[in-house]
Design an enzyme around this catalytic site. Structure first.
Site, PDB file in Angstrom:
ATOM      1  N   GLU A 127     -18.210  32.262   4.297  1.00 46.95           N
ATOM      2  CA  GLU A 127     -19.372  33.085   4.652  1.00 46.95           C
ATOM      3  C   GLU A 127     -19.094  33.956   5.872  1.00 46.95           C
ATOM      4  O   GLU A 127     -19.723  34.989   6.062  1.00 46.95           O
ATOM      5  CB  GLU A 127     -20.604  32.207   4.915  1.00 46.95           C
ATOM      6  CG  GLU A 127     -21.223  31.603   3.669  1.00 46.95           C
ATOM      7  CD  GLU A 127     -21.986  32.625   2.839  1.00 46.95           C
ATOM      8  OE1 GLU A 127     -21.396  33.677   2.507  1.00 46.95           O
ATOM      9  OE2 GLU A 127     -23.154  32.371   2.516  1.00 46.95           O
ATOM     10  N   THR A 184     -25.918  41.008   5.762  1.00 49.15           N
ATOM     11  CA  THR A 184     -26.389  39.800   6.449  1.00 49.15           C
ATOM     12  C   THR A 184     -26.144  39.907   7.954  1.00 49.15           C
ATOM     13  O   THR A 184     -27.015  39.552   8.756  1.00 49.15           O
ATOM     14  CB  THR A 184     -25.715  38.544   5.872  1.00 49.15           C
ATOM     15  OG1 THR A 184     -26.031  38.488   4.470  1.00 49.15           O
ATOM     16  CG2 THR A 184     -26.211  37.276   6.525  1.00 49.15           C
TER      17      THR A 184
HETATM   18  N1  HSE Z   1     -29.602  31.883   6.756  1.00 48.62           N
HETATM   19  C1  HSE Z   1     -28.881  33.108   6.487  1.00 48.62           C
HETATM   20  C2  HSE Z   1     -29.639  34.253   7.131  1.00 48.62           C
HETATM   21  C3  HSE Z   1     -28.796  33.314   5.000  1.00 48.62           C
HETATM   22  O1  HSE Z   1     -30.851  34.324   6.905  1.00 48.62           O
HETATM   23  O2  HSE Z   1     -29.027  35.053   7.833  1.00 48.62           O
HETATM   24  C4  HSE Z   1     -28.119  34.578   4.594  1.00 48.62           C
HETATM   25  O3  HSE Z   1     -28.090  34.632   3.182  1.00 48.62           O
END
Ligand code: HSE
Length: 311
Positions: A127, A184
Site C-alpha cells: 500500500e 489516497t
Molecule cells: N484508511 C485509508 C484512508 C483507506 O482512508 O486513507 C484508503 O483506501
C-alpha cells in the site's frame, strides 16, 4: 509447484468512524493474480479494468512491491499476471486487492507458512506504493473477507474478522470525479494533525457501536455508528455533491452513509429486510447526476470470503 492463481475481493475502508481500522470486503469486484516462479527478478503484466494506468515497475506497483520485499534474499523470482477487476481510484481498495492477492499467493507458492496477520502485514507494505503510507485496513478485509478491524502499533499488527449480518447489503455510488494520480495520498494530505478532544471521544463511541452492531447483527446500529467527525468534514470537500448524495441515501432508507475509503466513492449500508438496496443505489446515482456528476451505482453483499486460491 511453479504457479498459483488467486482472487481477492475489493473492500471499503473506514466505514466512517473507523479510519485506518475498519474494512468491509465486498462482492462487487475482484482482482485475479497468477504468480509463476522464475529464476530471478519481478516481472509484471497487467490486464483488465484501467490496466493502461497501472505501473508495471515493481517499485511502483502494489503487488510488485510486495513481491520484491518477500523475495528479498531468496534465490527465486516471480512473473505476476494481474487481471484487474476492481476499478481504480474509487475508494474500493483496488491497490489493496492486488497487494493482498500477491502476499497470499506467494505464501502458497513458496510454502512460507505465514500467519494471516503476517500476510496482511506484507500486503500493507504494498500500500505504500499507492498511498505513500502503509495502511492495513483494505488489505485486512481483502485477505480475510467479512468485516475486519486492524490494529497497527509500531511494528506489530493484529487483525480481527467479524461475520456481517445476512441482512446487511451495501449500495455504492462511483462518481466520475477527476482525482490526483496519487489519490489516497492527496486525500490523506487534507487531514488535520490535531482533532478536537470532543470529536475524538464521539468517534470512539461511534466506532464501538459499529463493532457492537457487527457482533450482535444489528444493521441500524452499524449505520448510526458510521458517523464520523474527524475525517469526513475534511474529505467531503474533495467530493462535489457529497452532502446531497448522503441525504438522498438516508432518505431512501440507508442505515448509514460514508465516504468509501479515501473516496470519491460513497458507501451506504442497508438493512435489506427493511429497505431495497437498489432504491438506495438509484437515489445516490440521481443525486450525483443532479449535481452534474456522472455516476455508476450498484449494490452488493459483503464478501464473506477473502483471498482464495483458484488453482
Ligand atoms: N484508511 C485509508 C484512508 C483507506 O482512508 O486513507 C484508503 O483506501
Amino acid at each position: 509447484m511453479r504457479d498459483v492463481k488467486v482472487r481477492s475481493p475489493c473492500s471499503s475502508a473506514n466505514l466512517g468512524s473507523g479510519f485506518d481500522a475498519f474494512g468491509l470486503a465486498l462482492e462487487a469486484f475482484h482482482d485475479t493474480l497468477t504468480l509463476e516462479l522464475t529464476d530471478g527478478g519481478v516481472e509484471i503484466e497487467v490486464t483488465g479494468v484501467g490496466a493502461e494506468e497501472i505501473p508495471t515497475a515493481p517499485d511502483r506497483n502494489t503487488a510488485g512491491l510486495v513481491a520484491k520485499e518477500i523475495l528479498k534474499n531468496r534465490d527465486v523470482g516471480v512473473r505476476i499476471r494481474l487481471h484487474k477487476g476492481v476499478p481504480l481510484r474509487m475508494g474500493l481498495g483496488s491497490s489493496g486487492a492486488s497487494a493482498a492477492a500477491c502476499a497470499f499467493g506467494l505464501n502458497e507458492l513458496l510454502d512460507l507458512e505465514l500467519s494471516e496477520d503476517e500476510i496482511i502485514r506484507w500486503a500493507a507494505v504494498g500500500e505504500e506504493a499507492a498511498a505513500g503510507a502503509s495502511h492495513a485496513d483494505n488489505v485486512a478485509a481483502s485477505v480475510l473477507g467479512g468485516f475486519t478491524i486492524v490494529r497497527t502499533y509500531g511494528d506489530s499488527l493484529s487483525a480481527v474478522r467479524l461475520e456481517p449480518p445476512p441482512n446487511l447489503w451495501v449500495a455504492l455510488a462511483l462518481p466520475s470525479i477527476e482525482t490526483a494520480e496519487s489519490k489516497t495520498a492527496a486525500a490523506r494530505a487534507v487531514l488535520p494533525s490535531h482533532v478536537p478532544f470532543k470529536h475524538a471521544v464521539l468517534n470512539i463511541q461511534n466506532a464501538a457501536m459499529v463493532v457492537a452492531g457487527f457482533h450482535i447483527g444489528d444493521v441500524e446500529m452499524i449505520g448510526r455508528g458510521m458517523t464520523d467527525l474527524i475525517v469526513e468534514p475534511y474529505r467531503k470537500k474533495l467530493i462535489p455533491g457529497y452532502e446531497p448524495v448522503k441525504m438522498a441515501a438516508l432518505n431512501a432508507g440507508a442505515a448509514g452513509v460514508a465516504i468509501s475509503g479515501a473516496g470519491p466513492g460513497v458507501i451506504a449500508v442497508i438493512d435489506s429486510s427493511k429497505t431495497s438496496p437498489r432504491d438506495v443505489a438509484e437515489a445516490m446515482r440521481e443525486a450525483f447526476q443532479d449535481e452534474g456528476i456522472e455516476c455508476t451505482a450498484c449494490c452488493c453483499r459483503p464478501s464473506l470470503t477473502g483471498t482464495e486460491r483458484m488453482s
